[in-house]
Write a protein that holds these residues in place. Sequence first.
Motif, PDB file in Angstrom:
ATOM      1  N   GLY A 102      -1.795  -2.266   3.294  1.00  0.00           N
ATOM      2  CA  GLY A 102      -3.184  -1.876   3.133  1.00  0.00           C
ATOM      3  C   GLY A 102      -3.853  -2.598   1.979  1.00  0.00           C
ATOM      4  O   GLY A 102      -3.193  -3.176   1.102  1.00  0.00           O
ATOM      5  N   ASP A 103      -5.172  -2.571   1.965  1.00  0.00           N
ATOM      6  CA  ASP A 103      -5.925  -3.264   0.917  1.00  0.00           C
ATOM      7  C   ASP A 103      -5.578  -2.747  -0.472  1.00  0.00           C
ATOM      8  O   ASP A 103      -5.512  -3.525  -1.435  1.00  0.00           O
ATOM      9  N   ALA A 104      -5.352  -1.430  -0.584  1.00  0.00           N
ATOM     10  CA  ALA A 104      -5.044  -0.861  -1.901  1.00  0.00           C
ATOM     11  C   ALA A 104      -3.702  -1.379  -2.413  1.00  0.00           C
ATOM     12  O   ALA A 104      -3.551  -1.695  -3.599  1.00  0.00           O
ATOM     13  N   GLU A 105      -2.716  -1.484  -1.519  1.00  0.00           N
ATOM     14  CA  GLU A 105      -1.413  -2.026  -1.913  1.00  0.00           C
ATOM     15  C   GLU A 105      -1.543  -3.473  -2.371  1.00  0.00           C
ATOM     16  O   GLU A 105      -0.953  -3.874  -3.392  1.00  0.00           O
ATOM     17  N   LEU A 106      -2.283  -4.243  -1.625  1.00  0.00           N
ATOM     18  CA  LEU A 106      -2.482  -5.643  -1.994  1.00  0.00           C
ATOM     19  C   LEU A 106      -3.157  -5.760  -3.357  1.00  0.00           C
ATOM     20  O   LEU A 106      -2.757  -6.573  -4.195  1.00  0.00           O
ATOM     21  N   SER A 107      -4.158  -4.948  -3.570  1.00  0.00           N
ATOM     22  CA  SER A 107      -4.893  -5.016  -4.836  1.00  0.00           C
ATOM     23  C   SER A 107      -4.007  -4.647  -6.015  1.00  0.00           C
ATOM     24  O   SER A 107      -4.065  -5.292  -7.074  1.00  0.00           O
ATOM     25  N   ARG A 108      -3.179  -3.616  -5.854  1.00  0.00           N
ATOM     26  CA  ARG A 108      -2.289  -3.220  -6.953  1.00  0.00           C
ATOM     27  C   ARG A 108      -1.308  -4.338  -7.294  1.00  0.00           C
ATOM     28  O   ARG A 108      -1.049  -4.619  -8.464  1.00  0.00           O
ATOM     29  N   PHE A 109      -0.767  -4.965  -6.268  1.00  0.00           N
ATOM     30  CA  PHE A 109       0.180  -6.055  -6.490  1.00  0.00           C
ATOM     31  C   PHE A 109      -0.498  -7.226  -7.201  1.00  0.00           C
ATOM     32  O   PHE A 109       0.012  -7.738  -8.204  1.00  0.00           O
ATOM     33  N   GLU A 110      -1.627  -7.642  -6.704  1.00  0.00           N
ATOM     34  CA  GLU A 110      -2.309  -8.791  -7.281  1.00  0.00           C
ATOM     35  C   GLU A 110      -2.776  -8.497  -8.703  1.00  0.00           C
ATOM     36  O   GLU A 110      -2.702  -9.361  -9.590  1.00  0.00           O
ATOM     37  N   ARG A 111      -3.229  -7.270  -8.926  1.00  0.00           N
ATOM     38  CA  ARG A 111      -3.697  -6.907 -10.257  1.00  0.00           C
ATOM     39  C   ARG A 111      -2.547  -6.886 -11.267  1.00  0.00           C
ATOM     40  O   ARG A 111      -2.716  -7.253 -12.439  1.00  0.00           O
TER      41      ARG A 111
END
Length: 278
Positions: free
Chosen positions: A43-52
């Motif tokens: 999901g987008d939230a998972e991707l964002s946490r990883f990238e952040r």
Amino acid sequence: MTFSVNCSIMLAELPLLERPAAVKAAGFDAVEFWWPFARSVPGDAELSRFERAITDAGVQLVGLNFNAGDMPAGDRGLVSWPGRSSEFRDNIDVVAGIGGRLGCTSFNALYGNRLPGHAPEAQDDLAVQNLTAAAAAVARIGGTVLLEPVSGAPDYPLRTADDALRVIARVKEETGAANIRLLADFYHLSVNGDDVGAVIEQHAKDFGHVQIADAPGRGAPGTGQLPLADWIARSREFGYDGRIGLEYQAPAETAFEWARAVSGPASQQPASGRKDRP
């Protein structure tokens, strides 16, 4: 800077998303990951946490695996796996998206185990198709697909450098894809009985990436018998100018003692394969 730290195997005592900051604190500026999600399309939230976690730590993502399946259960890639091809294809755009946003251009595609009930030739044909699709997708961001021989997986067919290079040559000959290269993991090659010195002399200029661990044990440099410093130096001599990925198992508190034992920033020092030399 010479080295990058694989956060999927190293600093395992820490939560995954805390590891990039720990890598930075240890004096390194680049990280690699196996596929860090449970699904091919998180999901987008998972991707964002990883990238952040990577950008906030101030490190560069220099390597990322495509989804390889359930690695702890023994899976070693989806590239040649009939029945999961669509899952791999869905993963390609996600991987390329992460790479594009974070400036990562090296992407490791584990080939996949031989499966009962499927002809090896059919699996190999599927692998060519999937590697071609992956290469085309990451080419748009200047990326390269890496193909890796692996040890410790008896059903994994790519064990030597020549095994992987034959697949790479076939993809290039049949499709024209030029951005697929060998990932030379000196630990895997050595454990599988390959002549690492000969591989370096013949193919270092064509390496897409190098990874290291000592053997026996897959520990830190200096804990085993491999001449890692010599192999790294020879790789440089014969044309490899990329980073060296640290992909070994060690407790977090001692993981980088070999680097602290020599003078200068940890990320710029050679990795020794012997305890009596820097």
